[in-house]
Design a protein around this motif. Structure first.
Motif, PDB file in Angstrom:
ATOM      1  N   UNK A 157     -30.507   2.097 -13.512  1.00  0.00           N
ATOM      2  CA  UNK A 157     -30.303   2.079 -14.961  1.00  0.00           C
ATOM      3  C   UNK A 157     -28.803   1.953 -15.252  1.00  0.00           C
ATOM      4  N   UNK A 158     -28.448   1.327 -16.356  1.00  0.00           N
ATOM      5  CA  UNK A 158     -27.031   1.187 -16.717  1.00  0.00           C
ATOM      6  C   UNK A 158     -26.342   2.557 -16.794  1.00  0.00           C
ATOM      7  N   UNK A 191     -25.423  -6.696 -12.932  1.00  0.00           N
ATOM      8  CA  UNK A 191     -23.979  -6.719 -13.184  1.00  0.00           C
ATOM      9  C   UNK A 191     -23.389  -5.361 -12.862  1.00  0.00           C
ATOM     10  N   UNK A 192     -22.177  -5.384 -12.265  1.00  0.00           N
ATOM     11  CA  UNK A 192     -21.453  -4.164 -11.908  1.00  0.00           C
ATOM     12  C   UNK A 192     -20.059  -4.207 -12.498  1.00  0.00           C
ATOM     13  N   UNK A 242     -18.805   1.502  -7.946  1.00  0.00           N
ATOM     14  CA  UNK A 242     -19.047   0.641  -9.100  1.00  0.00           C
ATOM     15  C   UNK A 242     -19.935   1.361 -10.109  1.00  0.00           C
ATOM     16  N   UNK A 243     -19.898   0.862 -11.328  1.00  0.00           N
ATOM     17  CA  UNK A 243     -20.784   1.371 -12.371  1.00  0.00           C
ATOM     18  C   UNK A 243     -21.780   0.275 -12.754  1.00  0.00           C
ATOM     19  N   UNK A 244     -23.062   0.640 -12.797  1.00  0.00           N
ATOM     20  CA  UNK A 244     -24.096  -0.333 -13.156  1.00  0.00           C
ATOM     21  C   UNK A 244     -23.924  -0.715 -14.627  1.00  0.00           C
ATOM     22  N   UNK A 245     -23.696  -1.989 -14.852  1.00  0.00           N
ATOM     23  CA  UNK A 245     -23.544  -2.469 -16.225  1.00  0.00           C
ATOM     24  C   UNK A 245     -24.865  -3.025 -16.766  1.00  0.00           C
ATOM     25  N   UNK A 246     -25.615  -3.691 -15.891  1.00  0.00           N
ATOM     26  CA  UNK A 246     -26.879  -4.273 -16.328  1.00  0.00           C
ATOM     27  C   UNK A 246     -27.856  -4.245 -15.162  1.00  0.00           C
ATOM     28  N   UNK A 247     -29.074  -3.776 -15.454  1.00  0.00           N
ATOM     29  CA  UNK A 247     -30.116  -3.731 -14.434  1.00  0.00           C
ATOM     30  C   UNK A 247     -31.473  -3.802 -15.111  1.00  0.00           C
ATOM     31  N   UNK A 248     -32.429  -4.403 -14.416  1.00  0.00           N
ATOM     32  CA  UNK A 248     -33.813  -4.453 -14.876  1.00  0.00           C
ATOM     33  C   UNK A 248     -34.693  -3.932 -13.747  1.00  0.00           C
ATOM     34  N   UNK A 249     -35.283  -2.767 -13.991  1.00  0.00           N
ATOM     35  CA  UNK A 249     -36.088  -2.085 -12.978  1.00  0.00           C
ATOM     36  C   UNK A 249     -35.263  -1.922 -11.704  1.00  0.00           C
TER      37      UNK A 249
END
Length: 421
Positions: A313-314, A238-239, A226-233
């Motif tokens: 990180x995205x 979202x993937x 998967x590719x990280x689409x949204x992350x906080x710390x």
């Protein structure tokens, strides 16, 4: 691999001895007597690992050793278990028994710099590379390779690894966190003639020497990348998939993946599920060794988010992983096979070090000497020393990390060409 000395340098000499004598004097005498018959000259480097059961006698170790076998640079630490090579040349992983392992090496043309770094002396992470190289006392132009042993309660080990990667980007760093005595939770760090209870001890090796690494994290991937689409710390929110599907909550994707697993893998996923973070942003096809394995810390069912034991990180690529004894064995064997095929054909391999998680060993495999014996099948005859750690230090990609449940091997050899020097 063949033993072909490099022009201008005689072959390295590398030897290990191990003792299970319950007396410290007896153990030191035994390993020194074994080693004195294996080296033709005074060693340049010593690496000593001692069982945590000797805690009350740590202060006596270095004076005893140096009185019988003076070594210019001598570093080491306590371990929850000890790795060594028997008098018959067989690898040994000694757990739950007092033991002492001593590796000595003659390294022609190599500069050997031992050091101790206190956590209080670490530069700020915003400091320039020169602040870190001044701390160690080795010019980055010398391209040193590092062996590191750290106090397991030090809060600065990750900062130190980041700083060393900053100052010495091409230098390999391997090692582990010292083992502690279960009763008083003390550990021991040894550097030359001094016992330390905190910080990091290590050795920097510069010159005609290559330190190859095998970092076996003991996991196998499941499901797609998967590719990280949204992350906080460290919160994964979202993937997306490689097929370009709309991003979805990671918990939703994990539940869908769970439904595709076999019954045995479902049971394993309930207790041994991890996430791998790809370390190479440009590599198209990812292999097992390309992922940094991190724990899953928790989930938020309302948001479908997952907390991960590292920052995200995205744009990063991730894949879920499983771990068990069988998977750990296959992972290490695959990496050993890959190393055997990729290592230069004309090289002089001298010796090796092993830093294994205390969660591996006989407790994982129900079999003694598993990792070290498998290593010896692919690299027979190499003197092997090391210890069981509370955390293992080794690279994934071009970055050095502190791992868990991992076996890190460092294989010391002379360069096969001028390019490697």
């Amino acid at each position: 691999m063949t033993d072909i000395p490099q022009p201008g340098y005689p072959p390295m000499e590398w030897a290990n001895a191990v003792s299970t004598c319950p007396s410290l004097e007896g153990a030191v005498k035994e390993v020194v007597e074994q080693l004195q018959g294996r080296l033709t000259t005074t060693p340049d480097l010593g690496l000593v690992f001692i069982s945590s059961s000797f805690t009350s006698e740590f202060a006596r170790l270095l004076p005893l050793l140096q009185s019988l076998l003076p070594i210019p640079a001598l570093v080491g630490c306590s371990g929850g278990g000890i790795v060594g090579t028997s008098a018959q040349g067989q690898p040994q992983e000694i757990e739950n028994t007092p033991a002492l392992s001593l590796t000595v090496a003659k390294l022609p043309g190599v500069s050997v710099q031992s050091f101790h770094v206190s956590s209080d002396d670490l530069p700020d992470l915003d400091s320039p590379p020169s602040a870190w190289s001044e701390l160690i006392g080795v010019d980055p132009a010398q391209n040193p390779q590092f062996v590191l042993m750290a106090d397991p309660f030090s809060s600065g080990i990750n900062d130190l690894l980041q700083g060393l990667d900053f100052a010495y980007p091409s230098g390999v760093k391997i090692g582990g966190l010292a083992g502690i005595d279960g009763f008083n939770r003390h550990s021991g760090l040894f550097c030359d003639r001094t016992l330390y209870s905190e910080g990091v001890v290590g050795v920097a090796l510069s010159g005609p020497l290559v330190l190859d690494t095998i970092v076996a994290q003991g996991c196998r991937p499941i499901g797609p990348v998967y590719r990280v689409d949204k992350a906080e710390r460290n919160i994964l929110l979202a993937l997306g998939t490689a097929d370009g599907d709309d991003p979805r909550p990671p918990l939703e994707l994990l539940q869908a993946l769970f439904d595709t697993l076999s019954e045995s893998d479902r049971q394993l996923a309930q207790r041994s599920l991890f996430i791998g973070i790809a370390q190479d942003s440009f590599k198209l096809t990812l292999d097992q060794g390309d992922f940094l394995i991190r724990t899953l810390l928790g989930v938020d069912p309302k948001m479908g988010a997952i907390a991960v034991g590292d920052r995200l990180r995205p744009g990063q690529r991730v894949q879920f992983h499983l771990r068990d004894a069988h998977t750990s064995a296959i992972d290490l064997e695959n990496l050993l096979q890959r190393y055997q095929h990729q290592a230069p054909a004309s090289t002089t391999t001298a010796g090796a070090l092993m830093f294994a998680c205390a969660g591996r060993g006989e407790g994982l495999y129900d079999q003694a000497n598993f990792d070290s014996s498998l290593f010896a099948q692919y690299l027979p005859g190499l003197p092997l020393g090391g210890f069981f750690c509370g955390g293992e230090i080794g690279p994934v990609g071009q970055t050095t990390f502190l791992h868990g449940f991992t076996s890190v091997f460092g294989i010391c050899r002379q360069p096969s060409s001028e390019v490697e020097r």
